[in-house]
Design a protein around this motif. Structure first.
Motif, PDB file in Angstrom:
ATOM      1  N   ALA A 225       0.819  -1.209   0.000  1.00  0.00           N
ATOM      2  CA  ALA A 225       0.000   0.000   0.000  1.00  0.00           C
ATOM      3  C   ALA A 225       0.856   1.263   0.000  1.00  0.00           C
ATOM      4  O   ALA A 225       2.016   1.247   0.420  1.00  0.00           O
ATOM      5  CB  ALA A 225      -0.916  -0.002   1.213  1.00  0.00           C
ATOM      6  N   PRO A 226       0.288   2.400  -0.452  1.00  0.00           N
ATOM      7  CA  PRO A 226       0.982   3.676  -0.316  1.00  0.00           C
ATOM      8  C   PRO A 226       1.041   4.099   1.146  1.00  0.00           C
ATOM      9  O   PRO A 226       0.509   3.417   2.030  1.00  0.00           O
ATOM     10  CB  PRO A 226       0.119   4.626  -1.151  1.00  0.00           C
ATOM     11  CG  PRO A 226      -1.248   4.024  -1.103  1.00  0.00           C
ATOM     12  CD  PRO A 226      -1.023   2.532  -1.090  1.00  0.00           C
ATOM     13  N   MET A 227       1.645   5.257   1.406  1.00  0.00           N
ATOM     14  CA  MET A 227       1.782   5.724   2.785  1.00  0.00           C
ATOM     15  C   MET A 227       0.429   5.993   3.440  1.00  0.00           C
ATOM     16  O   MET A 227       0.286   5.823   4.653  1.00  0.00           O
ATOM     17  CB  MET A 227       2.627   6.993   2.828  1.00  0.00           C
ATOM     18  CG  MET A 227       4.094   6.759   2.523  1.00  0.00           C
ATOM     19  SD  MET A 227       5.044   8.284   2.563  1.00  0.00           S
ATOM     20  CE  MET A 227       4.974   8.687   4.322  1.00  0.00           C
ATOM     21  N   ALA A 228      -0.542   6.413   2.644  1.00  0.00           N
ATOM     22  CA  ALA A 228      -1.854   6.739   3.210  1.00  0.00           C
ATOM     23  C   ALA A 228      -2.889   6.783   2.105  1.00  0.00           C
ATOM     24  O   ALA A 228      -2.562   6.945   0.929  1.00  0.00           O
ATOM     25  CB  ALA A 228      -1.798   8.084   3.932  1.00  0.00           C
ATOM     26  N   TYR A 229      -4.138   6.634   2.490  1.00  0.00           N
ATOM     27  CA  TYR A 229      -5.240   6.946   1.594  1.00  0.00           C
ATOM     28  C   TYR A 229      -6.444   7.295   2.445  1.00  0.00           C
ATOM     29  O   TYR A 229      -6.491   6.994   3.651  1.00  0.00           O
ATOM     30  CB  TYR A 229      -5.547   5.814   0.607  1.00  0.00           C
ATOM     31  CG  TYR A 229      -5.805   4.459   1.201  1.00  0.00           C
ATOM     32  CD1 TYR A 229      -7.065   4.098   1.683  1.00  0.00           C
ATOM     33  CD2 TYR A 229      -4.796   3.502   1.254  1.00  0.00           C
ATOM     34  CE1 TYR A 229      -7.306   2.846   2.210  1.00  0.00           C
ATOM     35  CE2 TYR A 229      -5.026   2.239   1.776  1.00  0.00           C
ATOM     36  CZ  TYR A 229      -6.279   1.917   2.249  1.00  0.00           C
ATOM     37  OH  TYR A 229      -6.516   0.673   2.773  1.00  0.00           O
ATOM     38  N   GLY A 230      -7.427   7.961   1.838  1.00  0.00           N
ATOM     39  CA  GLY A 230      -8.577   8.406   2.619  1.00  0.00           C
ATOM     40  C   GLY A 230      -9.799   8.583   1.756  1.00  0.00           C
ATOM     41  O   GLY A 230      -9.726   8.574   0.526  1.00  0.00           O
ATOM     42  N   GLY A 231     -10.943   8.751   2.402  1.00  0.00           N
ATOM     43  CA  GLY A 231     -12.186   8.964   1.682  1.00  0.00           C
ATOM     44  C   GLY A 231     -13.326   9.241   2.636  1.00  0.00           C
ATOM     45  O   GLY A 231     -13.208   9.038   3.853  1.00  0.00           O
ATOM     46  N   ALA A 232     -14.426   9.717   2.072  1.00  0.00           N
ATOM     47  CA  ALA A 232     -15.595  10.064   2.869  1.00  0.00           C
ATOM     48  C   ALA A 232     -16.261   8.813   3.418  1.00  0.00           C
ATOM     49  O   ALA A 232     -16.067   7.707   2.905  1.00  0.00           O
ATOM     50  CB  ALA A 232     -16.588  10.863   2.027  1.00  0.00           C
TER      51      ALA A 232
END
Length: 604
Positions: free
Chosen positions: A398-405
């Protein structure tokens, strides 16, 4: 109730745009045309949920008339892929009957979004391999790889998004566990087809994939996270859900995972280290599509490559000035950023102490930025969020981070997921900017505006807008004063934007110019001063998701180009807050449609 409210809001928005410019008879005709279009896009949305039931869970709408969706998963088999293509074709034909000139500007955008998303997906489905994300960003030439596949997606969805509030929700969980085994076998079938066509992931990606699957299958099936999650949430129930889950894991899921691992090992024996899709017989055509899907433009690989080099040089010029100011005067910008990254005062502790410190730091920065949102927007959303560590099996790829609503009803907050396998990847000067990108005013914030639009708009998104907005959110953080008393933090922000310019160069380098993985990593590290471990993960991600990484800077540049246009044409009428409102309240759109949105704002 919520959908009715959203439709009312939509109708009101459309009416406000056209009421003053149309005669009464024409306005009534337009309302009728909009009502007809709304009916059609509602049908399209429900058919989308039939194909991808997990989307109903992500949005928190797997209740009432859609309660059956909670028991289902998307069909990942060859037949399932064919059904997706057939449904999208039928829906495009249905929407094609609409006369766009009779629709209000707001409704035309809604139809445009569905048509563009589906046509892009249909073009991708013409390639007889890979994973096509309908209305999302994760297109991949490989069915299963280190960051693509049911073995990652389904356990995380069940643990984090599948709510259990009553016994029927637990029954639905078990149903999905059974379907999970089928999803794995469907992917394995497609892996075999890809093998016969010579579509085999690079050896380094398969190694990471097999490593992640080792983590996912470690220990007895009854102790897997997918079982323990259900057990913890059904404690006290009169049915032994934990035992039932363990039985499914042992008798159905574990054998399916073993079959998939065996097929991946067969791929590994035939794999090479060639990193780009140029190695496919139709690799040039595939990358052209992937780049178009990732940017919603017709930019060529050469144009994207040059854009990255040019914008990177400008950003490094700004970084050079700050580095000189804080005493880093010797060496290239990249070399000086490497040195800065080793300064102990900007590092977090190692191990679990560092992980907890990173989570707390991120929560604090997001909360502080959320308080500044009235300075940047007239129209506000709740901005509910939480910061969590990624599942362990996801971290290697995975990348360092991810986000979403979160969910539409707000019951599930937006999330920022952090990859905490090594706290040394994070610094105190770069983490604030990452928080603004993934959470507020980035992905979490932007996603909540889409929840106010018709359902189809919450389901469909475009990479260039999503990621372009998230980079613009980083810029807003700077413009709202986040770094006024923390100049090194501004340096972290500029490095982040330059990082995305480098992505343009590296993605096109890998897939169009035949760069090796090693050359891409070294170029990225030396040019931008980003850490070797970070850029290694990034480069491998671009190998898995061709074109996706290009959407960030292309989208960000377009949002800023349109802002400059608005300033120039509106003069004193221009408003920082009103422009931000115009972009974000329009919802997630292709870049071509965003231009029309801003033109309407300028003319208003």
């Amino acid at each position: 109730m919520f959908r009715t409210t959203r439709r009312s809001l939509l109708a009101g928005a459309g009416a406000s745009i056209v009421a003053s410019t149309l005669p009464a008879r024409a306005f009534a005709a337009q309302q009728s045309a909009d009502d007809h279009a709304q009916t059609l896009i509602d049908v399209v949305a429900e058919r989308y949920l039939d194909l991808f039931p997990e989307s109903a869970t992500y949005l928190g709408i797997d209740t009432d008339t859609r309660a059956n969706k909670k028991f289902e998963l998307a069909d990942r088999s060859v037949e399932g892929r064919e059904r997706v293509a057939a449904t999208l074709s039928e829906d495009v034909a249905m929407l094609n009957q609409l006369d766009l000139d009779t629709l209000s500007p707001v409704m035309r955008i809604n139809v445009d979004v569905a048509m563009t998303s589906y046509r892009l997906a249909l073009d991708g489905l013409k390639f007889p391999y890979g994973d096509v994300a309908v209305g999302s960003w994760r297109n991949a030439p490989y069915v299963v790889v280190k960051n693509v596949g049911a073995y990652l997606d389904i356990p995380q969805m069940l643990d984090s998004d599948h709510k259990i509030e009553r016994w029927s929700d637990a029954d639905a969980y078990l149903s999905r566990m059974r379907e999970y085994a089928g999803a794995l076998d469907g992917e394995t079938e497609r892996l075999k087809i890809a093998y016969d066509k010579g579509v085999i992931a690079p050896d380094f990606l398969i190694d990471k994939t097999l490593g992640a699957m080792d983590i996912a299958t470690a220990g007895a099936p009854g102790e897997w996270g997918i079982v323990k999650s259900l057990a913890a949430r059904t404690e006290g129930y009169h049915v032994d859900y934990a035992g039932a889950a363990a039985k499914i894991a042992r008798e159905a899921i574990a054998p399916a995972l073993e079959r998939q691992i065996a097929e991946l090992k067969r791929h590994r024996a035939a794999a090479t280290s060639d990193a780009g899709v140029w190695k496919f017989p139709d690799g040039e055509a595939y990358y052209a599509w992937a780049l178009r899907a990732g940017t919603t433009t017709d930019m060529t690989p050469d144009e994207v490559h040059r854009m990255g080099l040019d914008q990177g040089a400008v950003l490094h010029g700004r970084m050079d000035a700050i580095l000189n100011k804080i005493g880093y005067t010797s060496g290239s910008v990249g070399e000086r950023m490497v040195a800065l990254a080793k300064d102990p005062k900007y590092l977090f502790p190692a191990g679990d102490e560092g992980r907890e410190a990173i989570l707390a730091f991120a929560r604090g920065r997001i909360t502080a930025m959320k308080e500044k949102m009235p300075q940047a927007f007239n129209t506000l959303v709740p901005g509910s969020f939480e910061v969590k560590r990624m599942p362990l099996e996801a971290e290697p790829g995975a990348p360092m981070a991810y986000g979403g609503a979160g969910s539409i009803d707000g019951a599930v907050p937006g999330r920022m997921w952090l990859n905490l396998r090594d706290p040394g990847m994070f610094t105190r000067y770069s983490l604030p900017d990452l928080c603004y990108h993934e959470a507020i005013p980035g992905h979490v914030w932007e996603g909540e505006y889409s929840h106010r639009l018709p359902l189809i708009r919450s389901l469909l998104a475009f990479n260039a807008f999503s990621e372009g907005w998230a980079l613009y959110a980083e810029q807003l953080g700077d413009e709202l004063g986040a770094y006024d008393d923390f100049e090194v933090g501004r340096l972290g922000y500029l490095q982040s934007i330059a990082f995305r310019a480098c992505r343009l160069v590296v993605d096109t380098g890998l897939h169009a110019k035949r760069w090796t993985r090693e050359h891409a990593i070294q170029w990225f590290h030396e040019t931008n001063g980003s850490g070797i471990e970070e850029v290694t993960s990034e480069v491998e991600r671009y190998c898995s998701w061709p074109g996706q990484a290009c959407g960030y800077k292309v989208g960000h540049s377009e949002i800023n180009r349109l802002r400059d246009k608005a300033k120039a044409e509106m003069g004193e009428r221009y408003s920082f807050k009103a422009y931000n409102d115009a972009v974000v309240t329009s919802g997630n759109v292709p870049m071509t449609v965003l231009g029309r949105v801003v033109d309407r704002y300028i003319g208003g």
